[in-house]
Design a protein around this motif. Structure first.
Motif, PDB file in Angstrom:
ATOM      1  N   ALA A  15      46.288  87.280 -45.566  1.00 29.80           N
ATOM      2  CA  ALA A  15      45.157  86.441 -45.149  1.00 29.80           C
ATOM      3  C   ALA A  15      45.506  84.956 -45.244  1.00 29.80           C
ATOM      4  CB  ALA A  15      43.933  86.755 -46.000  1.00 29.80           C
ATOM      5  N   PHE A  16      46.106  84.543 -46.360  1.00 30.83           N
ATOM      6  CA  PHE A  16      46.494  83.132 -46.492  1.00 30.83           C
ATOM      7  C   PHE A  16      47.562  82.755 -45.479  1.00 30.83           C
ATOM      8  CE2 PHE A  16      44.833  83.196 -51.000  1.00 30.83           C
ATOM      9  CZ  PHE A  16      43.789  82.326 -50.723  1.00 30.83           C
ATOM     10  N   GLY A  17      48.473  83.668 -45.183  1.00 35.24           N
ATOM     11  CA  GLY A  17      49.490  83.396 -44.178  1.00 35.24           C
ATOM     12  C   GLY A  17      48.901  83.224 -42.795  1.00 35.24           C
ATOM     13  N   LEU A  18      47.925  84.046 -42.449  1.00 34.24           N
ATOM     14  CA  LEU A  18      47.280  83.907 -41.142  1.00 34.24           C
ATOM     15  C   LEU A  18      46.514  82.596 -41.036  1.00 34.24           C
ATOM     16  CD1 LEU A  18      46.031  87.542 -40.523  1.00 34.24           C
ATOM     17  CD2 LEU A  18      47.868  86.337 -39.364  1.00 34.24           C
ATOM     18  N   ILE A  19      45.888  82.196 -42.127  1.00 30.36           N
ATOM     19  CA  ILE A  19      45.214  80.886 -42.135  1.00 30.36           C
ATOM     20  C   ILE A  19      46.239  79.780 -41.919  1.00 30.36           C
ATOM     21  CG2 ILE A  19      43.972  79.238 -43.600  1.00 30.36           C
ATOM     22  CD1 ILE A  19      42.580  81.711 -44.864  1.00 30.36           C
ATOM     23  N   GLY A  20      47.395  79.899 -42.563  1.00 30.48           N
ATOM     24  CA  GLY A  20      48.446  78.902 -42.398  1.00 30.48           C
ATOM     25  C   GLY A  20      49.002  78.850 -40.990  1.00 30.48           C
ATOM     26  N   ILE A  21      49.117  80.005 -40.353  1.00 33.85           N
ATOM     27  CA  ILE A  21      49.624  80.033 -38.977  1.00 33.85           C
ATOM     28  C   ILE A  21      48.673  79.297 -38.047  1.00 33.85           C
ATOM     29  CG2 ILE A  21      50.018  81.556 -37.000  1.00 33.85           C
ATOM     30  CD1 ILE A  21      51.310  83.526 -38.894  1.00 33.85           C
ATOM     31  N   TYR A  22      47.379  79.491 -38.235  1.00 32.47           N
ATOM     32  CA  TYR A  22      46.419  78.809 -37.367  1.00 32.47           C
ATOM     33  C   TYR A  22      46.210  77.352 -37.756  1.00 32.47           C
ATOM     34  CZ  TYR A  22      45.315  83.157 -35.116  1.00 32.47           C
ATOM     35  OH  TYR A  22      45.409  84.315 -34.397  1.00 32.47           O
ATOM     36  N   ARG A  23      46.497  77.004 -39.007  1.00 31.85           N
ATOM     37  CA  ARG A  23      46.281  75.628 -39.466  1.00 31.85           C
ATOM     38  C   ARG A  23      47.391  74.687 -38.998  1.00 31.85           C
ATOM     39  NH1 ARG A  23      47.901  72.659 -43.794  1.00 31.85           N
ATOM     40  NH2 ARG A  23      46.462  71.077 -44.504  1.00 31.85           N
ATOM     41  N   PHE A  24      48.629  75.144 -39.085  1.00 35.35           N
ATOM     42  CA  PHE A  24      49.748  74.285 -38.729  1.00 35.35           C
ATOM     43  C   PHE A  24      49.900  74.186 -37.221  1.00 35.35           C
ATOM     44  CE2 PHE A  24      51.370  75.728 -42.979  1.00 35.35           C
ATOM     45  CZ  PHE A  24      51.204  74.500 -43.593  1.00 35.35           C
ATOM     46  N   LYS A  25      50.255  72.990 -36.758  1.00 36.90           N
ATOM     47  CA  LYS A  25      50.416  72.766 -35.334  1.00 36.90           C
ATOM     48  C   LYS A  25      51.886  72.793 -34.909  1.00 36.90           C
ATOM     49  CE  LYS A  25      46.167  70.098 -34.829  1.00 36.90           C
ATOM     50  NZ  LYS A  25      45.536  70.928 -35.759  1.00 36.90           N
ATOM     51  N   ASN A  26      52.771  72.538 -35.839  1.00 42.57           N
ATOM     52  CA  ASN A  26      54.194  72.501 -35.558  1.00 42.57           C
ATOM     53  C   ASN A  26      54.749  73.930 -35.480  1.00 42.57           C
ATOM     54  OD1 ASN A  26      56.884  71.887 -35.359  1.00 42.57           O
ATOM     55  ND2 ASN A  26      56.955  70.641 -37.214  1.00 42.57           N
ATOM     56  N   MET A  27      55.599  74.182 -34.495  1.00 42.57           N
ATOM     57  CA  MET A  27      56.145  75.517 -34.312  1.00 42.57           C
ATOM     58  C   MET A  27      57.039  75.921 -35.477  1.00 42.57           C
ATOM     59  SD  MET A  27      58.817  77.643 -32.300  1.00 42.57           S
ATOM     60  CE  MET A  27      59.988  76.590 -32.953  1.00 42.57           C
ATOM     61  N   TYR A  28      57.764  74.986 -36.038  1.00 39.41           N
ATOM     62  CA  TYR A  28      58.665  75.293 -37.138  1.00 39.41           C
ATOM     63  C   TYR A  28      57.889  75.628 -38.405  1.00 39.41           C
ATOM     64  CZ  TYR A  28      62.184  73.527 -34.003  1.00 39.41           C
ATOM     65  OH  TYR A  28      62.997  73.345 -32.918  1.00 39.41           O
ATOM     66  N   ALA A  29      56.783  74.953 -38.647  1.00 42.91           N
ATOM     67  CA  ALA A  29      55.950  75.280 -39.799  1.00 42.91           C
ATOM     68  C   ALA A  29      55.316  76.658 -39.630  1.00 42.91           C
ATOM     69  CB  ALA A  29      54.870  74.220 -39.983  1.00 42.91           C
ATOM     70  N   ARG A  30      54.929  76.988 -38.416  1.00 41.86           N
ATOM     71  CA  ARG A  30      54.373  78.313 -38.159  1.00 41.86           C
ATOM     72  C   ARG A  30      55.419  79.402 -38.382  1.00 41.86           C
ATOM     73  NH1 ARG A  30      50.559  77.635 -32.812  1.00 41.86           N
ATOM     74  NH2 ARG A  30      48.921  76.465 -33.853  1.00 41.86           N
ATOM     75  N   LEU A  31      56.657  79.133 -37.985  1.00 38.71           N
ATOM     76  CA  LEU A  31      57.726  80.103 -38.238  1.00 38.71           C
ATOM     77  C   LEU A  31      57.971  80.277 -39.730  1.00 38.71           C
ATOM     78  CD1 LEU A  31      60.325  79.288 -35.462  1.00 38.71           C
ATOM     79  CD2 LEU A  31      59.185  81.460 -35.833  1.00 38.71           C
ATOM     80  N   LEU A  32      57.890  79.179 -40.495  1.00 35.69           N
ATOM     81  CA  LEU A  32      58.069  79.258 -41.938  1.00 35.69           C
ATOM     82  C   LEU A  32      56.991  80.126 -42.570  1.00 35.69           C
ATOM     83  CD1 LEU A  32      59.485  78.158 -44.537  1.00 35.69           C
ATOM     84  CD2 LEU A  32      57.685  76.437 -44.550  1.00 35.69           C
ATOM     85  N   VAL A  33      55.742  79.893 -42.174  1.00 34.52           N
ATOM     86  CA  VAL A  33      54.639  80.663 -42.740  1.00 34.52           C
ATOM     87  C   VAL A  33      54.741  82.132 -42.341  1.00 34.52           C
ATOM     88  CG1 VAL A  33      52.134  80.953 -42.697  1.00 34.52           C
ATOM     89  CG2 VAL A  33      53.107  78.690 -42.909  1.00 34.52           C
TER      90      VAL A  33
END
Length: 97
Positions: A15-33
C-alpha cells in the motif's frame, strides 16, 4: 499467527509503495519505489509462506525462490533504469523544482 502477521505487513508495504508510485512524478523515483515493493513485500510474503508450510520440502523450495529473486530483482531494476537513461529520459522533469 506469525504468517498472518507477515501477510498483513506485506500488504502495508504494498500500500505504501503504491502511494509512492502515484506521488512521485519522476520516472526514476517511480522505478525505485516499484523495486522496493518487489523486494520488501516479496520477502515478507515468502517468509509468511515458509512459516505457514513449516519444515518441509516446500519451504526449501521457497528459500531457493527467495534467493533467486534477491539476486535477480536488483539486477533487473538496474537494467531497466540504465536503458531509460541511455534512451535519453531526463533525470529531472522540467516541472519539478
Amino acid at each position: 499467527m506469525i504468517s498472518g502477521l507477515l501477510f498483513s505487513i506485506s500488504w502495508i508495504f504494498i500500500a505504501f509503495g503504491l502511494i509512492g508510485i502515484y506521488r512521485f512524478k519522476n520516472m526514476y523515483a517511480r522505478l525505485l519505489v516499484s523495486s522496493k515493493i518487489d523486494t520488501v513485500a516479496f520477502i515478507t510474503i515468502i517468509f509468511a509462506l515458509i512459516f505457514e508450510a513449516g519444515l518441509s520440502p516446500i519451504s526449501i523450495r521457497l528459500i531457493i525462490i527467495l534467493i533467486f529473486i534477491l539476486l535477480t530483482g536488483p539486477v533487473s531494476s538496474h537494467i531497466i533504469t540504465r536503458s531509460a537513461y541511455l534512451n535519453g529520459i531526463p533525470l529531472k522533469d522540467d516541472d519539478e523544482i
